[in-house]
Design an enzyme around this catalytic site. Structure first.
Site, PDB file in Angstrom:
ATOM      1  N   LYS A  78      16.022  -3.708 -66.393  1.00  0.00           N
ATOM      2  CA  LYS A  78      17.053  -2.635 -65.697  1.00  0.00           C
ATOM      3  C   LYS A  78      17.957  -3.049 -64.517  1.00  0.00           C
ATOM      4  O   LYS A  78      17.243  -3.996 -63.838  1.00  0.00           O
ATOM      5  CB  LYS A  78      16.134  -1.643 -65.402  1.00  0.00           C
ATOM      6  CG  LYS A  78      16.883  -0.297 -64.956  1.00  0.00           C
ATOM      7  CD  LYS A  78      15.808   0.990 -64.693  1.00  0.00           C
ATOM      8  CE  LYS A  78      16.610   2.265 -63.955  1.00  0.00           C
ATOM      9  NZ  LYS A  78      15.276   3.087 -63.917  1.00  0.00           N
ATOM     10  N   SER A 153      16.274   7.659 -65.796  1.00  0.00           N
ATOM     11  CA  SER A 153      17.314   6.749 -65.610  1.00  0.00           C
ATOM     12  C   SER A 153      17.256   5.294 -66.198  1.00  0.00           C
ATOM     13  O   SER A 153      18.494   4.841 -66.357  1.00  0.00           O
ATOM     14  CB  SER A 153      17.331   6.577 -64.025  1.00  0.00           C
ATOM     15  OG  SER A 153      16.445   5.625 -63.598  1.00  0.00           O
ATOM     16  N   SER A 177      11.501   8.184 -64.896  1.00  0.00           N
ATOM     17  CA  SER A 177      12.787   7.529 -65.507  1.00  0.00           C
ATOM     18  C   SER A 177      12.458   6.418 -66.454  1.00  0.00           C
ATOM     19  O   SER A 177      13.329   5.865 -67.100  1.00  0.00           O
ATOM     20  CB  SER A 177      13.132   6.599 -64.262  1.00  0.00           C
ATOM     21  OG  SER A 177      14.027   7.667 -63.680  1.00  0.00           O
TER      22      SER A 177
END
Lengths: 484, 489, 99
Positions: A78, A153, A177
């Protein structure tokens, strides 16, 4: 050549010389480059870096050395986790060109474990969002339906794993997330116990809630990745001593399950409700000891989360001032104007909303009414869990109120978007390990089951997930949009 | 009546000081990066110092130990649990947009600074608290017309203690005495260089005036940018007069933060209360509570030397040295060395050790930029040297030569003296020496005439002649007395 | 929970966000709805409840005082939007904050 989809199978075959890491990497790079234009899971694909690393691993194997438990496994990271010399954007214009001079602790561990870092994954800007739509680099799409969001996210991490672009990805979870996008994309994603995985190198959103965790096709692979990244770090003062995780998970005893009744009863979506009912039947049929438990203060979760997360975010994001790194406005009249313009241009609307709310909540005269009160209710939420875990080993709960929504559907309705995290934020409030495991489908869209465990009992949640995933085999379903 | 007397006849002056001292740890407060004054800009930085995205702080153990040391020395109450908080404001030299500091839960409260005055009297100025925090970088302001400033982050993250006094200081002179005493204490404890020019000791002052005897404090102003004792005294004096003028005119003071402008000799408003920053303090989520266990406190308590004013009183009493000598030994951290030398002396008195240390040893330290912990000559050698002089085996002049050799690395006072061929004074019978002197007097009619006219500087000439003839081995004191007698006959 | 545009302006200033008048307007609306939403927290009985600042029962670990530089100062400087003479360059700093 038959390249496996699961990380543990790749690692086994690379370590034993059956497969070459460079072939595996090449295969996944090709797949990624083919699928990424439609899905937009990756912000940066590091083809050269990945192949160089893969060749190093191959020569280690040739020399008879063991490259480690993730030998030759392509991993996506990420884009809010710092990677030395590899651009780390946080999905923001603010860090569009930022190249970290250091590696996050987890990245160092990945490198030492023989993993091949494929690149950096798309995400909601600064991890603020639940759909992937706030990214400066454009929204990521759900591999099960390109019209739907993959959640967020950790949108790119979830979509990349679901689409088979990488077998493993790192996500981060501040209020769901990792788990919410895992649920939306039909994969397994876990937020470990707060403090079990070092946050050093994770670009902070809300420091007291943030946690890095594994995203994988099934619970075993998630456990494998967690075993690589978990453990104490001298550079993180909130890192727990003796927090390594042993892979494979070895828990023999039958665990007691608590059903978060008030959360289940609040589900209105028929598809999600059906999945939850089926899950409970599975545990009943498999002779689990089941108790109903209540978490009376869970209804406050999202409100508490929102105040704490925005307050901490307003503080953590104060460092982006156009002086040391990152975006700086081109035109300005003086220093103050430079700050104002840089931050106005560098941050997207959702980030600004949260900075504003957090700044307000921390400002003189409001601090006690908002921040201190939220911290107190947080204590109540923790106490609810402490009580519940006196009689059960894990708690099962829905992951999300609905399956993935359409792109743009909630764009103008931030509060509805925030409420999608109602079930997810509870674990962050109490620092608990929690994961989402595939629990069925509503049409083409996956539904996730959430499993929570007491602090440092991450293994319990993983153990139960391993049992449960055998029930429906949903984790083996390949998303329609990526079928050849 | 001076102006100040006129003011203090009508108003009580109330001053509180906030002093920052930079701890001389090897690494910074929350990062392993070192700090050194005067290093090349932006060379002592790392990702943590710069607050790069993703980094986390970790507390430096030695900074905590130093903080405890100061708290113990000043009699402050140490809290077993303290916390760090974030203080937010935007400024280019603040890398993270916030400073990590202690706010609601400082590590200690109370205590007092023993303030010494020139007459040797001591009064205790009570403290509110001491807390730990991190330093900022430094902005270099360019000359008029240049539209940019330069930032150096070397200093960012250096460990600081902020020492907050109660508003219990009543004159600019007392404020300076307070600072000097505090400086002496922290140097004495070895936790800070306390050098105002280099910024390792910095001071902000709060000041207000209230009618004599009134219980209610007046509205105060805060003065920043006080980077010398002179600035402290001048700025406070200026501000007292300004407050007085405002109050006498029937106006009220505007609560504000002032900057001292040393060139103009006046304070200027930096910002008023209305413009004050809202610092938005909240608990630092990256740092769990700091627990200072009783065992740690006890361990540190055993390492605390006596306080400067106590040390001075004891040195004067025990060794019979002057207050002036004691002052220097204490402020230059030379007490342990002095005591070691003095303890070895026989037959020379301790007073001689003090003389040697505050002249020769200190000069050497200053020239070589040395530290008191590593003196240029060993206590053993210095004691021996002093005793050799005392016993008449070495003259003062030659002893200094030996000292210089020892400072250059030669070892063994006696051996060195021997090697230089200066050991032993001239073994001349007193009458023989007197004959030599009389001879010199006879051969120097011009100098004798000067002496008779009262020019006693010529004594140097006479002594010099003897020294030349005896190769410096004669005792200057003895021949001076001889010449005096002969010349005054 | 009403929040005025002026209040929003003040907060934006505090956060150094240069919002346009329109943005201030929509921000006020957003903040108002969020504040309404979180107002439910006042229903919870928090009498005598300690606030949670850390979910873990940890105390701060201390780092030994051993100096160490990663040697990436030059690399760090490279990220500066504007630099010169070995310094980070910023628009002229006037007055300001000092510790």
């Amino acid at each position: 050549m038959n390249i496996p989809a699961l990380a543990r199978e790749i690692a086994d075959q690379v370590r034993s010389g059956i497969l070459k890491a460079s072939d595996v990497t090449e295969y996944y790079l090709d797949k990624t480059e083919k699928l990424n234009p439609a899905i937009n899971a990756f912000i940066t694909i590091d083809r050269e870096g990945a192949l160089d690393r893969a060749r190093e691993i191959d020569s280690m194997v040739e020399r008879g050395e063991d490259p480690g438990p993730l030998a030759g496994v392509p991993v996506g990271i990420k884009d809010n986790i710092a990677t030395h010399a590899l651009r780390t954007t946080c999905g923001s214009r603010m860090l569009e060109d930022w190249v970290p001079p250091y590696d996050a602790h987890v990245v160092r561990r990945l490198r030492q474990s023989g993993a091949v870092i494929m690149g950096k994954l798309n995400m909601d800007e600064f991890a603020m969002g639940g759909s992937g739509e706030t990214s400066f680099f454009g929204p990521t799409r759900n591999p099960h339906s390109l019209e739907h969001v993959p959640g967020g996210s950790s949108s790119g991490s979830a979509a990349a794993v679901a689409a088979g672009m990488v077998p493993l990805a790192l996500g981060t979870d501040t209020g769901g997330s990792i788990r919410q996008p895992a649920a939306y994309t039909g994969i397994t994603g876990m937020k470990p116990t707060y403090g079990r995985v070092s946050r050093f190198g994770l670009v902070a959103f809300a420091s007291s809630l943030d946690q890095i965790g594994p995203m994988a096709l099934d619970a075993q692979d998630a456990a494998l990745l967690l075993s690589v990244i978990a453990g104490h770090d001298d550079y993180d003062s909130t890192s727990i001593r003796d927090s390594a995780l042993i892979y494979p998970i070895d828990i023999k005893e039958k665990l007691r399950i608590g059903i978060a009744r008030n959360m289940l009863d609040s589900i209105e979506h028929s598809g999600v409700r059906a999945s939850m009912d089926r899950a409970i039947s599975f545990f009943e049929e498999h002779d689990y000891e089941i108790h109903d438990i209540t978490l009376p203060h869970s209804e406050y979760g999202v409100a508490v989360y929102h105040i704490l997360a925005t307050s901490e975010a307003s503080s953590n994001l104060a460092r982006y001032d156009g002086i040391k790194y990152g975006h700086r406005a081109k035109d300005f009249s003086d220093l103050q104007d430079m700050y104002l313009r840089t931050r106005d241009e560098g941050f997207g609307m959702e980030v600004k909303r949260r900075i504003m709310l957090g700044t307000y909540a921390l400002s003189a005269g409001y601090y006690d009414a908002y921040y201190t009160r939220a911290q107190k209710v947080r204590t109540l939420i923790r106490q609810d869990f402490a009580q519940a875990f006196e009689k059960v080993d894990v708690i099962i709960a829905p992951m999300t109120p609905t399956p993935a929504f359409r792109l743009g559907e909630l764009a103008d309705d931030p509060i509805s978007m925030y409420l999608m995290d109602s079930f997810a934020v509870q674990a962050n409030m109490a620092g608990l390990p929690a994961l989402s495991v595939p629990a069925g489908y509503d049409g083409s869209l996956p539904v996730g089951l959430q499993i929570l465990a007491p602090q440092m009992k991450d293994e319990y949640a993983l153990r139960v997930a391993m049992d449960f995933q055998e029930a429906g085999q949903w984790h083996h379903r390949v998303p329609v949009e990526v079928l050849p | 009546m001076t102006d100040m007397e006129k003011i203090t006849a009508k108003y009580d002056v109330v001053i509180g000081l906030e002093v920052h001292i930079q701890l001389k740890t090897k690494a910074k407060m929350f990062s392993p990066a070192p700090y050194k004054f005067g290093a090349e800009p932006n060379t002592l930085i790392d990702p943590i110092v710069m607050g790069l995205p993703g980094v986390l702080p970790k507390i430096n153990e030695e900074a905590v130990n130093f903080a405890i040391k100061l708290a113990l020395a000043l009699g402050s109450e140490i809290h077993e649990v303290s916390r760090f908080a974030r203080k937010h404001y935007f400024y280019p030299d603040l890398p993270k947009g916030y400073q990590i500091t202690q706010y609601e839960y400082p590590y200690c409260e109370g205590g007092a600074i023993p303030v010494e005055y020139e007459d040797g009297s001591v009064s205790m100025v009570p403290l509110v608290r001491i807390h730990m925090e991190e330093d900022t970088g430094k902005s270099m302001h360019m000359e008029e017309g240049v539209n940019f400033s330069l930032v150096d982050y070397n200093r960012a993250g250096a460990p600081l203690l902020e020492i907050v006094s109660q508003p219990a200081i009543h004159s600019p002179q007392e404020a300076v005495a307070y600072l000097k005493s505090l400086r002496q204490v922290v140097r004495h404890l070895g936790i800070c260089d306390a050098n105002m020019e280099e910024g390792s000791l910095r001071c902000d002052a709060n000041i207000s005036l209230k009618p004599v005897g009134s219980e209610i404090l007046g509205i105060r102003t805060e003065i920043k940018n006080l980077n010398s004792f002179k600035a402290v005294e001048q700025a406070l004096t200026y501000e007292i007069h300004r407050h007085y003028d405002v109050l006498e005119a029937g106006d009220s003071i505007v609560q504000a933060t002032m900057l001292w402008d040393p060139a103009a000799g006046r304070t200027r408003v930096m910002r008023t209360k209305e413009e004050a920053e809202d610092y938005r303090y909240f608990p630092e989520p990256d740092l769990p509570p700091l627990v200072i266990e009783p065992e740690r406190i006890e361990r540190i308590r055993r390492t605390i030397p006596e306080l400067p004013h106590e040390a001075k009183a004891r040195l004067i009493k025990e060794y019979g040295i002057t207050r002036y000598d004691a002052e220097i030994l204490v402020s230059d951290a030379l007490v342990p060395f002095f005591e070691e030398v003095a303890g070895r002396l026989d037959p020379a008195p301790a007073k001689k050790a003090a003389n040697w240390i505050i002249t020769e040893v200190l000069r050497e330290l200053k020239n070589e930029n040395g530290s008191a912990e590593d003196p240029p000559v060993s206590a053993e050698d210095l004691a021996l040297l002093i005793d050799l002089v005392e016993e008449g085996k070495l003259t003062g002049i030659n002893a200094k030569k030996v000292f210089d050799e020892l400072a250059k690395g030669s070892t063994g006072a006696e051996k060195t003296a021997e090697r230089l061929g200066v050991l032993g004074t001239v073994a001349m019978a007193d009458d023989e020496l007197e004959a030599m002197c009389r001879n010199i007097v006879q051969e120097s009619p011009a100098q004798v005439a000067k002496w008779k006219k009262g020019n006693h500087k010529v004594m140097g000439y006479f002594v010099g002649q003897v020294m030349r003839q005896t190769k410096g081995k004669a005792q200057a004191q003895k021949i001076t007395a001889l010449f005096q007698r002969i010349l005054d006959e | 929970m009403a929040i005025s545009k002026d209040e929003v302006r003040k907060v934006a200033r505090l956060a150094r966000l240069g919002l346009t008048e329109d943005e201030l307007e929509s921000m006020a609306g957003h903040m108002e709805s969020i504040l309404e939403f979180v107002a439910k927290l006042s229903e919870a009985d928090t009498e005598g409840v300690e606030p949670t600042a850390h979910v873990l029962d940890l105390t701060a670990e201390l780092r030994p005082d051993e100096p160490h530089l990663d040697g990436n100062a030059t690399e760090i400087m490279k990220s500066a939007p504007d630099a010169g003479f070995g310094f980070f360059k910023v628009p002229k700093v006037i007055g300001g904050e000092e510790i």
